[in-house]
Design an enzyme around this catalytic site. Structure first.
Site, PDB file in Angstrom:
ATOM      1  N   SER A 294      60.316  37.354  47.265  1.00  0.00           N
ATOM      2  CA  SER A 294      61.528  38.173  47.314  1.00  0.00           C
ATOM      3  C   SER A 294      62.759  37.329  46.947  1.00  0.00           C
ATOM      4  CB  SER A 294      61.686  38.747  48.720  1.00  0.00           C
ATOM      5  OG  SER A 294      61.743  37.684  49.643  1.00  0.00           O
TER       6      SER A 294
ATOM      7  N   CYS B 137      56.130  43.510  40.792  1.00  0.00           N
ATOM      8  CA  CYS B 137      57.513  43.133  40.469  1.00  0.00           C
ATOM      9  C   CYS B 137      57.922  43.736  39.135  1.00  0.00           C
ATOM     10  CB  CYS B 137      57.669  41.635  40.447  1.00  0.00           C
ATOM     11  SG  CYS B 137      56.721  40.895  39.132  1.00  0.00           S
TER      12      CYS B 137
ATOM     13  N   GLU C 102      65.560  47.009  46.205  1.00  0.00           N
ATOM     14  CA  GLU C 102      64.140  46.949  45.842  1.00  0.00           C
ATOM     15  C   GLU C 102      63.342  47.642  46.939  1.00  0.00           C
ATOM     16  OE1 GLU C 102      62.044  43.104  45.927  1.00  0.00           O
ATOM     17  OE2 GLU C 102      60.908  43.789  44.182  1.00  0.00           O
TER      18      GLU C 102
END
Ligand code: NAD
Length: 492
Positions: free
Chosen positions: A229, A284, A385
């Site tokens: 992250s 991702c 996100e």
């Protein structure tokens, strides 16, 4: 003591039980069953690996590159042989479908294949007569001991973005896998042991933050590869740099995709559904915001809602399942909370994946595909996100407006366009601020022979993972300038 196995570290060519008394459960997210326990290794175990790596490095760097890659050829063959077994481990600890697990292992193997070209990839260059009778060469040398810290979402592939290049170039490598999915690494290292790498060349240390900090502070470890992250990527980049290490840190993402009215809507929908909901949105490079232009609004909205509502969700080893659970109960709660937040911020929940259960897997951490429509561009949900199977829709009238929305974000991992018009595609490719661009592609994952790019807050560093970026990252250049006057030579 826990009933399930406690995973071990692989240090100096031997399996070791960690001395840590703290272990975490590794859970199958489809069933909520505990599969194993992972130790949170203390700094002293990182130190043991670093010392063993440094010792091994003296001989490994002198081993000719064509000999070093023989171990990688063996590892590739072993991974091919055990692909089915590894894929089942990945599905059980990570939740993705069997096909997705096979796909990620294949992508990992491709990196081994590329790294087997190191005798050519590692070459330097030279010039004769940079001044009369003086020659200059640039050669590449390995750094020493290097380490990688990897995330949960690709347990088999992401360690292989780094490991093959690091060892092929002559470094010794330490892996700290995600504590949520350490079982694939455990099996990978059994195969590494079988491939016969000399002790200390490739090592495994399980753990979480304390273990990572020990890696970041260890004076022997010269370079850090990280994927995870953004807040952790930023932290690792800073701490590694403070300690004088090289670092490449890949972070989070929020990937926008522009759908032009001239796109083939059937293909676009199929690809977009896979991009947004494949791996339960925990890629991702998942599409997370779809921006329709003009007339694409109606056709795409309708078709993606249909695709979301009909996607088959379940346990990834069951036949016909198209999407598995998310990684943890906390993840499910966070994703469902963000869907609610989106609704509060003005989006309409067109397909709602909250509160659903899968028959036979009632305890699993399932969030079904979700589509949020009319997401306000300045809302929090438009920029956060989510890392779950949630696609946000925004609608504009022109490509100009779409590109502005694409570029109005802090992440820059991927941006895609669906169109049948070359000029729109070229303009997008030219102007979009992202490191990986897809044109009529939903997951623009670079092949192993290209670097995995990533801009903005999706990446901290200069040299990315994979391919020649990997080779440069794991080597230091040495420039040699030589003068050998003829009159100094002894005549025979
Ligand atoms: P994460 O950041 O929670 O964990 C990644 C690694 O960092 C793990 O090994 C973990 O043990 C370690 N870690 C976690 N917190 C730490 C701390 N405070 N200090 C030191 N180490 C710490 O990430 P995750 O949840 O495992 O993975 C999902 C994230 O990874 C998403 O944000 C996703 O976008 C990102 N990701 C990015 C890429 C890319 O190529 N850019 C690829 C895959 C995943």
């Amino acid at each position: 003591m826990p009933q399930e196995p406690v995973l071990r570290n692989f240090i100096n060519g031997q399996w070791h039980n960690s001395g840590s008394s703290t272990v975490l459960p590794v859970t199958n997210p489809a069933t909520a069953q505990t599969l194993a326990h992972v130790p949170l290794s203390p700094g002293v175990e990182v130190d043991a690996a670093a010392q063993a790596g440094l010792k091994a490095f003296q001989e490994w760097r002198r081993t000719p590159a064509p000999d070093r890659i023989q171990f990688l050829f063996k590892l590739k063959a072993l991974l091919e042989e055990h692909l089915d077994e590894l894929a089942r481990i990945v599905t059980n600890e990570c939740g993705k479908t069997y096909a997705e697990s096979v796909g990620e292992i294949r992508r990992g193997i491709e990196n081994i294949e590329v790294a087997c070209g190191i005798p050519s990839l590692m070459q330097g260059y030279n010039n004769e007569d940079i001044a009369r009778g003086i020659d200059e060469h640039m050669i590449r040398q390995p750094l020493g001991v290097v380490a990688a810290i990897t995330p949960f979402n690709f347990p088999a592939m992401i360690p292989l973005w780094f490991l093959p290049y690091a060892v092929a170039t002559g470094n010794c490598f330490i892996l700290k896998p995600s504590e949520r999915v350490p079982m694939a690494s455990q099996r990978l290292f059994e195969l590494i042991a079988q491939a016969g790498f000399p002790p200390g060349v490739i090592q495994l240390v399980n753990g979480s933050k304390e273990t990572v900090d020990a890696i970041l502070d260890h004076p022997i470890i010269r370079a850090i590869s990280f994927v995870g992250s953004t807040p952790v990527a930023r932290y690792i980049y800073r701490r590694a740099a403070e300690n004088g290490k090289r670092a490449q840190c890949q972070g989070g993402a929020k990937n926008p995709v522009v759908i032009m009215p001239d796109a083939d809507m059937v293909t676009t929908t199929r690809i977009m559904a896979d991009s947004a909901f494949g791996c339960a949105g925990q890629r991702c490079l998942a599409a997370s915001v779809a921006i329709t232009v003009g007339g694409a609004r109606n056709t795409f909205t309708e078709s993606i809602a249909e695709a979301a509502a009909t996607r088959v969700v379940g346990y990834g080893l069951d036949p016909g399942v198209e999407m598995g659970p998310v990684i943890t109960a906390q993840s499910k709660e966070r994703i469902e909370g963000l869907i609610a937040k989106g609704a509060q911020e003005g989006a309409s929940v067109l397909v709602d994946g909250r509160g659903k259960r899968v028959n036979g897997y009632e305890d699993g951490y399932f969030v079904f595909p979700t589509v949020l429509d009319d997401v306000p561009p300045d809302s929090e949900i438009a920029h956060t996100e989510i890392f779950g199977p949630v696609l946000s829709l925004m609608h504009v009238q022109t490509l100009d407006e779409a590109i502005e929305l694409v570029n109005n974000r802090r992440y820059g991992n991927m941006a895609c366009i669906f169109t049948s018009d070359g000029a729109s595609a070229r303009r997008f490719r030219y102007e979009a601020n992202a490191g990986n661009i897809g044109v009529n592609i939903g997951v623009a994952a670079p092949m192993a022979f290209f670097p995995f790019s990533g801009w903005g807050e999706s990446f901290f560093g200069d040299l990315h993972g994979q391919a020649w970026h990997g080779v440069e990252f794991y080597t230091q250049t040495k420039v040699v300038i030589e003068r050998w006057p003829r009159e100094w030579s002894r005549r025979f």
